[in-house]
Design a protein around this motif. Structure first.
Motif, PDB file in Angstrom:
ATOM      1  N   LYS A  16      57.341  67.895  28.013  1.00 20.29           N
ATOM      2  CA  LYS A  16      58.508  67.397  27.265  1.00 20.29           C
ATOM      3  C   LYS A  16      59.658  67.103  28.224  1.00 20.29           C
ATOM      4  N   PRO A  17      60.395  66.019  27.991  1.00 24.14           N
ATOM      5  CA  PRO A  17      61.437  65.627  28.948  1.00 24.14           C
ATOM      6  C   PRO A  17      62.553  66.651  29.117  1.00 24.14           C
ATOM      7  N   GLU A  18      62.771  67.524  28.135  1.00 27.01           N
ATOM      8  CA  GLU A  18      63.825  68.529  28.253  1.00 27.01           C
ATOM      9  C   GLU A  18      63.260  69.917  28.576  1.00 27.01           C
TER      10      GLU A  18
ATOM     11  N   ALA B 193      67.827  66.669  32.701  1.00 28.95           N
ATOM     12  CA  ALA B 193      68.249  67.404  31.506  1.00 28.95           C
ATOM     13  C   ALA B 193      67.510  68.736  31.405  1.00 28.95           C
ATOM     14  N   GLY B 194      66.210  68.726  31.677  1.00 28.66           N
ATOM     15  CA  GLY B 194      65.449  69.971  31.653  1.00 28.66           C
ATOM     16  C   GLY B 194      66.000  70.988  32.634  1.00 28.66           C
TER      17      GLY B 194
ATOM     18  N   TYR C  15      74.275  65.759  29.279  1.00 23.45           N
ATOM     19  CA  TYR C  15      73.020  65.380  28.591  1.00 23.45           C
ATOM     20  C   TYR C  15      73.177  65.405  27.075  1.00 23.45           C
ATOM     21  N   ILE C  16      74.365  65.015  26.639  1.00 26.17           N
ATOM     22  CA  ILE C  16      74.681  64.927  25.212  1.00 26.17           C
ATOM     23  C   ILE C  16      74.995  63.475  24.883  1.00 26.17           C
ATOM     24  N   THR C  17      74.357  62.960  23.862  1.00 20.40           N
ATOM     25  CA  THR C  17      74.575  61.598  23.395  1.00 20.40           C
ATOM     26  C   THR C  17      75.558  61.621  22.228  1.00 20.40           C
TER      27      THR C  17
END
Length: 774
Positions: A104-106, A125-126, A257-259
């Motif tokens: 998983k990317p995070e 982000a991870g 890493y917040i949209t």
């Protein structure tokens, strides 16, 4: 663990930081949110002393920022400065690296061994989330050296969308306050800021093609006092963000890493826009930026072509500011009354060939036309639409994602239609609701009751969905509506520590969740709230009490506890308890009128005083049965709530009330022996805006055998008027004295909400509390 808990509690309660020189502190990996896998080594530890450096890959700006964040966190925790260097070898240091073998990317891995610390992520982000786990593992102690036991932590989030909603329309918050909100999100592993920037009470974002939106629409002349009291403060109120300020916030969030997902709520909640451009409404105005709370009937005119142009123009500037894949266009709470009488809207309905059916009205289908128009524009520009669950009415736009707020029903329906869903039910995740029953000593809130334990109990994956349908539940979000949250300090108070429960719902796997274990981990996170200066709510450290009416013994049993087993001292005569008062070390049995007060006594300071009045009547602690079912949503402890000696306040969601819906309050009480009575009383709680109405009729019957009843009182009441107040209504029925064993009480609910109400023709809820027989 208990000693660590008490130490962390003391820190969290007082904000005290020791300044012992060079003291070693032990890391505790039992953080919030709890990682998927924590494997401790049998022995061994690594000290983060002054020689330890933070190593990151050269040329990677995002990883450089990660390293800087970690250095900043460590300095706050220890007071020490940790050097940052580029490289790929981390022996004796903290190495940050991106690897390709994590799915998983995070996702991330945190390893501590003799060679140092390695935080690996599938993406930058991870790595950032691995840094957050390390940050939350280290105690805050000035001039200390953290010691890390050897460990391997493997972790990844359960949900890809982990959101917090922030309403800046009802009350405005500065750029710095929004940034602080984002920092709070980062601490809780959240990755979506749902930014509610337009509403009836204020338009908060600059749109260059429509300058009056901020020149006029961002300013209201005054604000209503309290819950639409009819009184106003007489103070102009406003504020907005320039496009540059909005971009600054977007960039600040992205670095963490917040949209940022912006919301332009349409076609309803648009009165502030109509005040600026009245030609966009059905009546042409004039309109004012709304000065009260609630839902305005003045909405965008769905039959006006210039409205479609307005929507396109506004969305064009919004997607230029916000790179988010998702753009939220609301779609909630859009009254159709203006459309029904608007010639342009009716002409549009005719031109489109819209017909009403047994599912939706013509006007609901007209709203679907507007929502579809907005979605087509977004899709044409490579973006996706999110809307509230009302967007299901009239047919859902083809590619839309649904935010389910009116419970889970909308989300379940959308998932069955194979649309992505964000779960944000008001029954668990509306953090503008009260978090304690003691509302008199709280800041004013909209109502409701969502204590920490209820928030934590939420499971976002509905069992009614198939395994395939469950894949469409992609995220979880809590909402912060700010009608009654005028300051950022109060916003923090409403959010924390409920965010601790929220982030564990969002991140941790369901089988890892355990509320009692969560409570043991919470003080460690709260110590970070103290370090950051956050204004968090301290209810979790108060005395909690469970009251049970025992029909066999005729007593009210009280069980009290605290998060850390601190001694609880109590009184029964209404006096303030002290450390000299009796200790509640077992179940209290109450058999007569009293005012129970209790306090948790700690070396770091006493808790707030818990207080509850217990009043006995001839029906208290007597057996009671419901002849018609209690409403499941508001069942709480069931029908025994009506004879437990406790009375509710004006908040019907505290568990002191139970509700009846589509049927009546119909109960029979067994007084256990022939008893002379001459009155029966009970309370109702009315909140007309929530479809909660007063009783429409009362009948009292008595019986010696429980089968043959004689009527001693009966009366009907008129339907409520729009001008009738909300709040508590006391109903006391008196009659000639009669000796009886069984008492049958019937309270009729509202079967057809009056025509003046938005829910006209529907059933109303009946909320009832304590039946008092004398």
């Amino acid at each position: 663990m208990k000693n660590l808990l008490k130490m962390a509690t003391a820190i969290a309660m007082t904000g005290w930081l020791c300044s012992c020189s060079g003291e070693k502190t032990a890391a505790n990996y039992q953080v919030i949110p709890i990682p998927q896998e924590i494997v401790m080594a049998a022995n061994g530890e690594f000290a983060l002393n002054n020689n330890v450096k933070i190593i990151y890959p050269e040329g990677n700006e995002a990883m450089q920022r990660n390293a800087q964040y970690l250095a900043g966190y460590l300095k706050k925790a220890t007071g020490k400065v940790y050097q940052i260097e580029t490289g790929t070898e981390g022996k004796g240091n903290i190495l940050l690296q991106v690897v390709s073998d994590v799915e998983k990317p995070e996702a991330y891995q945190l390893k501590v061994n003799a060679e140092g610390v390695v935080i690996s992520g599938a993406s930058e982000a991870g790595v950032f989330y691995g840094i957050q786990t390390l940050r939350k593992s280290i105690p805050v102690l000035e001039n200390s050296t953290p010691v890390l036991s050897y460990v391997e932590i493997s972790d990844a989030p359960r949900f890809d969308y982990r959101g917090a909603h922030f309403d800046v329309s009802r009350h405005f918050f500065t750029v710095e306050e929004v940034k602080s909100f984002i920092d709070m999100m980062a601490l809780h592993n959240m990755n979506r800021l749902h930014w509610h920037i337009t509403d009836d009470q204020g338009w908060r974002i600059e749109i260059k093609k429509y300058p009056l939106l901020t020149e006029i629409g961002s300013q209201r002349k005054e604000t209503v006092i309290g819950h639409n009291s009819g009184e106003y403060d007489g103070k102009p109120y406003g504020g907005f963000y320039t496009q540059e300020e909005a971009r600054e916030i977007v960039a600040y969030a992205a670095e963490r890493y917040i949209t940022v997902v912006p919301e332009i709520d349409l076609p309803g909640h648009m009165q502030a826009a109509l005040a600026a451009y009245p030609q966009l409404g059905c009546t042409g105005g004039p309109y004012d930026v709304w000065t009260i709370w609630g839902v305005s009937d003045n909405v965008l005119c769905a039959g006006n072509d210039s409205v479609l142009t307005f929507i396109d123009d506004v969305l064009a500037e919004i997607i230029d500011i916000f790179p988010s894949e998702y753009i939220h266009i609301g779609g909630d709470e859009c009254p159709k009354v203006k459309w029904k009488s608007c010639s342009k809207c009716q002409a549009r309905i005719k031109a489109l060939g819209i017909k009403s059916d047994d599912k939706h009205s013509k006007e609901e289908y007209l709203q679907s036309f507007i929502i579809n128009h907005g979605e087509k524009f977004l899709n044409a520009h490579g973006r996706q639409m999110i809307g509230w669950d009302e967007t299901l009415e009239g047919g859902l736009a083809p590619n839309a994602t649904v935010m389910s707020w009116r419970g889970e029903g909308g989300g379940i329906e959308a998932a069955k239609q194979h649309h992505d869903v964000i779960m944000t039910p008001n029954t668990y995740l509306y953090f503008d609701y009260y978090q304690t029953k003691d509302t008199e000593n709280e800041p004013m809130a909209i109502g409701g009751y969502l204590p920490l334990e209820r928030v934590y109990s939420y499971e976002p994956m509905p069992r009614s969905l198939t395994q395939e349908e469950q894949k469409y539940i992609v995220g979880v979000q809590a909402n912060h509506w700010t009608e009654y949250i005028p300051t950022f300090s109060q916003l923090q108070y409403m959010a924390l520590p409920r965010w601790a429960a929220l982030c564990e719902i969002q991140w941790s796997q369901a089988d890892k969740k355990d509320y009692q274990n969560f409570l043991t981990r919470l003080p460690q996170l709260i110590s970070l709230y103290q370090t950051e200066g956050y204004n968090y709510a301290k209810h979790v450290f108060d005395v909690t009490a469970d009251f049970q009416a025992n029909a066999e013994t005729g007593v009210v049993e009280v069980r009290m506890k605290t998060i850390d087993d601190a001694p609880i001292h109590y009184t029964l005569d209404g006096t303030e308890p002290t450390s000299a008062s009796p200790v509640a070390d077992s179940v209290l049995s109450i058999k007569e009128n009293c005012i129970l007060q209790a306090v948790a006594v700690r070396p770091s300071g006493n808790s707030r005083i818990f207080s509850e009045k217990v009043v006995f009547s001839k029906s208290t602690c007597k057996s009671i049965v419901a002849n018609q079912p209690v409403n499941k949503q508001y069942e709480f402890k069931g029908v025994s709530t009506l004879t437990d000696g406790l009375k509710g306040n004006g908040n019907y969601k505290t568990g002191r009330w139970i509700a009846f819906y589509r049927n009546d309050m119909d109960v029979t009480i067994d007084l256990q022996q022939p008893t002379e009575i001459s009155s029966v009383a009970f309370s109702t709680c009315v909140e007309k805006g929530d479809w909660v109405f007063d009783v429409r009729g009362i009948t009292i019957e008595v019986s010696d055998d429980g089968e043959n009843f004689t009527r001693v009182f009966s009366e009907e009441y008129p339907e409520m008027k729009e001008t009738d107040r909300n709040g508590l209504y006391e109903h006391k029925q008196t009659f000639a004295p009669v000796k009886t064993r069984y008492v049958h009480v019937l309270g009729l609910s509202e079967r057809s909400i009056p025509a003046w109400h938005g829910g006209k023709g529907n059933f109303g809820f009946l909320f009832v509390d304590e039946i008092v027989i004398e």
